[in-house]
Design an enzyme around this catalytic site. Structure first.
Site, short mmCIF file in Angstrom:
data_model
loop_
_atom_site.label_atom_id
_atom_site.label_comp_id
_atom_site.label_asym_id
_atom_site.label_seq_id
_atom_site.Cartn_x
_atom_site.Cartn_y
_atom_site.Cartn_z
N TYR A 237 138.81 27.34 39.07
CA TYR A 237 139.38 26.21 38.33
C TYR A 237 140.91 26.29 38.34
O TYR A 237 141.48 27.33 37.99
CB TYR A 237 138.84 26.19 36.90
CG TYR A 237 137.37 25.87 36.83
CD1 TYR A 237 136.48 26.72 36.19
CD2 TYR A 237 136.85 24.73 37.42
CE1 TYR A 237 135.11 26.44 36.11
CE2 TYR A 237 135.50 24.44 37.37
CZ TYR A 237 134.64 25.29 36.72
OH TYR A 237 133.30 25.01 36.68
N HIS B 57 139.09 20.96 34.58
CA HIS B 57 138.90 22.07 33.64
C HIS B 57 140.09 22.25 32.71
O HIS B 57 140.46 23.40 32.36
CB HIS B 57 138.61 23.35 34.42
CG HIS B 57 137.54 24.22 33.80
ND1 HIS B 57 137.83 25.29 33.01
CD2 HIS B 57 136.20 24.13 33.85
CE1 HIS B 57 136.69 25.84 32.59
NE2 HIS B 57 135.69 25.17 33.10
C1 GCO Z 1 131.07 23.04 34.53
C2 GCO Z 1 131.80 23.93 33.60
C3 GCO Z 1 131.41 25.36 33.67
C4 GCO Z 1 132.05 26.14 32.53
C5 GCO Z 1 131.15 27.29 32.11
C6 GCO Z 1 131.74 28.03 30.89
O1 GCO Z 1 131.54 21.91 34.70
O2 GCO Z 1 130.02 23.39 35.00
O3 GCO Z 1 133.13 23.65 33.60
O4 GCO Z 1 131.69 25.92 34.87
O5 GCO Z 1 133.31 26.59 32.89
O6 GCO Z 1 129.92 26.76 31.75
O7 GCO Z 1 130.97 29.12 30.57
MG MG Z 2 133.28 21.52 33.62
#
Ligand code: GCO
Ligand code: MG
Length: 428
Positions: free
Chosen positions: A181, A236
């Site tokens: 991210y 994110h």
């Molecule tokens: C997504 C999320 C996840 C989160 C994770 C945190 O869109 O799937 O952003 O990747 O970062 O669930 O524990």
């Molecule tokens: Mg997400």
């Protein structure tokens, strides 16, 4: 006339008797958490609600990957004694009373514990009715659940290959990411490390390289795979709001299916600005634990997809209300569905996805074999669709003996800080 009325009453009494026959009141005898980690980097918490009917139990997802032990304590120390002896059929009443039983409410730990209870009660009701949960929610609006999958690569050629593989698995909706991210691998010069601020394991990310790379990524993938492919991207919440707005404007021309989490929940107020600047479809909500976070964004049509994580909102009971609210404001659902949602949670997502009209898309994950063995009946993925089985309840079971073979890893799994060059901590 008197004879006819008596017959009506008799028929009604007969119907009531038939409805109740064999369905003795069902009391909750125990509410307990089961913790297991068959999937890498994931700490599942599933709540099992046992009842006065021997062998009849319900399962619900309470997975909070970064704080599983806190949820365990909330279930064992508080929800279990609160629920024992109560009628398992009265889901709404149990949700409302358990929700306020802590006086202070909402928040990630208590909501996850409440979700485990809530989903387990829906699973139970489906088993008692002999129906899959989606039938209790009004039946199917679609034959299966269209899903998106994750494609990622630290370079554009690697990402291209990952997209190609996702298309080969039948996906038409693909989330594209350049590395982690915010593409931290594109950032250099973590000056704070040389100055000894924070721990050496902590991450470093600069906004500029990421903000430059994402439009190039969309350009490349669009040129390579054309317009038919639905492209998604997760920002994110890693950049400053004004940079997020500019990036969303730049991505408009690539017709993304949605751009996710351009802003953190703490900056919800900025969505009005974003909306005034561009028509890029926006998805938001995986971090929401409080109605104040979603009601305004939905009712002012400031987002296009609500991405709530069912257990973080308190379960299926609040999620179906969020979906109903969203329908009146033309906001579609895109429930959070990564690896740190248990198979029971994925099934709950899917049952709700089948039953609501304003369904948008469902995030999916390919669970490993160990997880599928610990959770028999885990939904399956085929040609970009998620399929649930038609068994009563959510159709997912839990092999506790096998689950014990996958104890939680030592490290508690908290989210490691990511910092700017000067050491400033940024949203994860
Ligand atoms: C997504 C999320 C996840 C989160 C994770 C945190 O869109 O799937 O952003 O990747 O970062 O669930 O524990
Ligand atoms: Mg997400």
């Amino acid at each position: 006339m008197f004879g006819w009325l008596t017959r009506q009453d008799e028929a009604l009494a007969e119907a009531e008797a038939r409805a109740g026959r064999g369905l003795a009141p069902l009391k909750i005898t125990k509410v307990r958490p089961v913790l297991t980690a068959p999937q890498p980097r994931t700490r599942f918490v599933v709540v099992k609600v046992e009842t006065s009917e021997p062998g009849l139990y319900g399962l619900g997802c309470a997975t909070f990957n970064q704080r599983p032990l806190a949820v365990k304590a909330a279930v064992e120390e508080y929800l279990d004694p609160f629920c024992r002896g109560r009628d398992a059929d009265n889901i709404e009443d149990l949700w409302q009373t358990a929700y306020t039983s802590s006086y202070w409410r909402n928040g990630p730990v208590l909501n996850n514990a409440l979700s485990g209870l809530d989903q387990a009660l829906w699973d139970l009701k489906g088993k008692r009715a002999g129906m899959p949960v989606y039938q209790l929610l009004g039946g199917k609006c679609r034959f299966a659940v269209p899903c998106y999958t994750h494609a990622s690569g630290s370079t554009l050629p690697a990402l291209e290959e990952s997209v190609r593989q996702s298309m080969a698995r039948g996906f038409r909706h693909i989330r594209i990411q350049l590395g982690g991210y915010g593409s931290p691998h594109l950032s250099a010069d973590a000056d704070f490390q040389a100055e000894g601020l924070g721990l050496p394991v902590e991450g470093h990310m600069e906004a500029r390289p990421y903000l430059k790379a994402v439009p190039q990524m969309f350009e490349r993938i669009r040129n390579q795979f054309g317009d038919a492919l639905e492209l998604l991207h997760d920002m994110h919440e890693r950049v400053e709001p004004i940079d997020a707005i500019n990036l969303c404007k730049e991505l408009e021309r690539y017709h993304p299916f949605f751009i996710e989490d351009p802003l953190p929940p703490e900056a919800n107020g900025y969505f009005r600005n974003l909306r005034q600047q561009c028509a890029t479809p926006i998805a938001m909500g995986e971090l929401f634990n409080n109605p104040h976070e979603w009601v305004g964004l939905i009712s002012e049509r400031l987002i296009d997809f609500i991405r709530v994580h069912l257990s973080q909102a308190g379960g299926l009971t609040p999620a179906r209300k969020i979906a109903a609210l969203a329908e009146w404001f033309q906001v579609r659902t895109a429930w959070h569905g990564p690896a740190d949602v248990s198979p029971v949670g994925h099934a709950a997502n899917a049952h709700l996805d089948l039953a609501v009209h304003n369904f948008g898309i469902q995030e999916s994950v390919q669970f490993n074999d160990a997880t599928r063995e610990v959770f028999p009946g885990t939904p399956t993925l085929k040609d970009g669709y998620m399929f649930i089985n038609e068994a009563p309840g959510f159709g997912v079971d839990l092999n506790e003996e096998l689950a014990r073979k996958f104890p939680l890893p030592q490290n508690p799994g908290y989210w490691l800080p990511t910092r700017r060059r000067d050491g400033t901590a940024i949203r994860p």
